[in-house]
Design an enzyme around this catalytic site. Structure first.
Site, PDB file in Angstrom:
ATOM      1  CG  ASP A   1      -3.786   0.596  -0.571  1.00  0.00           C
ATOM      2  OD1 ASP A   1      -3.524  -0.668  -1.077  1.00  0.00           O
ATOM      3  OD2 ASP A   1      -2.049   1.391  -0.273  1.00  0.00           O
TER       4      ASP A   1
ATOM      5  CD  GLU B   1       3.364   8.137   0.001  1.00  0.00           C
ATOM      6  OE1 GLU B   1       3.457   7.760   0.693  1.00  0.00           O
ATOM      7  OE2 GLU B   1       2.703   7.653  -1.766  1.00  0.00           O
TER       8      GLU B   1
HETATM    9  C1  F6R Z   1      -0.057  -1.715  -0.348  1.00  0.00           C
HETATM   10  C2  F6R Z   1      -0.264  -0.594   0.184  1.00  0.00           C
HETATM   11  C3  F6R Z   1       1.182  -0.102   1.064  1.00  0.00           C
HETATM   12  C4  F6R Z   1       2.261  -1.009   0.790  1.00  0.00           C
HETATM   13  C5  F6R Z   1       3.773  -1.183   1.343  1.00  0.00           C
HETATM   14  C6  F6R Z   1       4.655  -1.755   0.633  1.00  0.00           C
HETATM   15  O1  F6R Z   1      -1.875  -2.664   0.029  1.00  0.00           O
HETATM   16  O2  F6R Z   1      -0.972  -0.362   1.463  1.00  0.00           O
HETATM   17  O3  F6R Z   1       1.261   0.683   1.980  1.00  0.00           O
HETATM   18  O4  F6R Z   1       2.491  -2.101   1.975  1.00  0.00           O
HETATM   19  O5  F6R Z   1       3.963   0.080   0.255  1.00  0.00           O
HETATM   20  O6  F6R Z   1       4.642  -2.353  -0.248  1.00  0.00           O
HETATM   21  P1  F6R Z   1       5.977  -3.414  -0.795  1.00  0.00           P
HETATM   22  O7  F6R Z   1       4.959  -4.483   0.331  1.00  0.00           O
HETATM   23  O8  F6R Z   1       5.834  -3.780  -1.625  1.00  0.00           O
HETATM   24  O9  F6R Z   1       7.207  -3.235  -0.333  1.00  0.00           O
END
Ligand code: F6R
Length: 259
Positions: A66, A142
């Protein structure tokens, strides 16, 4: 359902997943990796540094999950910058082979289709690394995202903007829109590896792995995948009903079976 591997800590998870990636690249030097950003995959990228040092990794290809819409790619928190800093440069990958969705407003109408075309042209993703949001998102899909969705623009929830505000000077700087691989895109990868650490992810992990299949919890889409591995520490595993069974299964796993 997904295979759940409960490990001692994030470093152990990083070592386990890095070993799987090295094996993949050994068998296929131009393997296609699906790259997540955020904090969760960092132990994997860290472990890959030493394991890939001195090897020719230039043929390796990659697709990020993303990108924020409207953020200058040169901004330090654009996912283009993050992938360059955390993955491409330390691992010595060829930047021309590592793709990130294009979040530029001028071309956003066809950026999703362009990305799907590029993934297809590469023959699809071999191993997709995933984190999970506290609201259950994978990629930036989401709650409410279709299980059939393709790469497209999504509106970030306020929860996600708050979670990601730590990377920016203030929450006002966190973009409201993103372009993300869809759940349908992610499900086409040949192997999904979802990582999660810490108590804050425990409910999302339990819902994704053991809860009902529902667009309200996008991570539950992994239950539809024939080869999904979930690697979690004890805290993130703390709400899994079948945690003891997962431990027992992994402890008794035949040597010939990888993750
Ligand atoms: C990032 C992504 C998101 C993150 C998720 C968790 O490329 O696609 O799905 O994996 O927001 O974020 P962290 O690892 O920072 O807790």
């Amino acid at each position: 359902m997904a295979e759940v591997v409960i490990v001692e800590n994030a470093d152990a998870a990083g070592a386990l997943v890095a070993a799987e990636i090295v094996e993949l690249i050994d068998g296929r030097p131009d393997a296609v990796l699906g790259l997540a950003t955020g904090s969760t995959p960092l132990p994997v990228y860290q472990a890959l540094r030493s394991r890939l040092a001195g090897r020719d990794v230039l043929p390796v290809r990659g697709f990020a999950l993303d990108e924020y819409v409207g953020l200058d790619p040169a901004h330090p928190e654009s996912y283009r910058s993050v992938i360059t800093r955390d993955v491409v440069e330390p691992l010595g990958l060829d930047p021309r082979r590592i793709h990130v969705p294009n979040g530029a407003q001028a071309t956003i109408q066809h950026a999703g289709d362009d990305y799907e075309t590029a993934i297809d042209a590469a023959g699809g993703v071999d191993l997709q690394i995933l984190g999970i949001g506290t609201d259950g998102h994978i990629g930036f899909n989401e709650p409410g995202s279709s299980f059939a969705s393709r790469t497209r623009v999504k509106t970030l929830t306020e929860q996600t903007r708050e979670d990601n505000a730590r990377f920016f000077d203030s929450i006002d700087d966190v973009p409201r829109h993103c372009i993300t691989q869809g759940l349908g895109t992610i499900l086409r990868a040949r192997h999904l590896v979802l990582l999660a650490f810490g108590e804050g992810k425990a409910q999302a992990v339990a819902d994704a792995v053991e809860g009902p299949l529902s667009a309200i919890l996008p991570g539950s889409a992994i239950q539809l995948h024939p080869h999904a591995t979930v690697v979690v520490d004890e805290a993130a595993a703390s709400r899994l009903r079948l945690a003891d069974y997962y431990r027992y299964t992994y402890a008794n796993k035949p040597d010939w079976q990888g993750i």
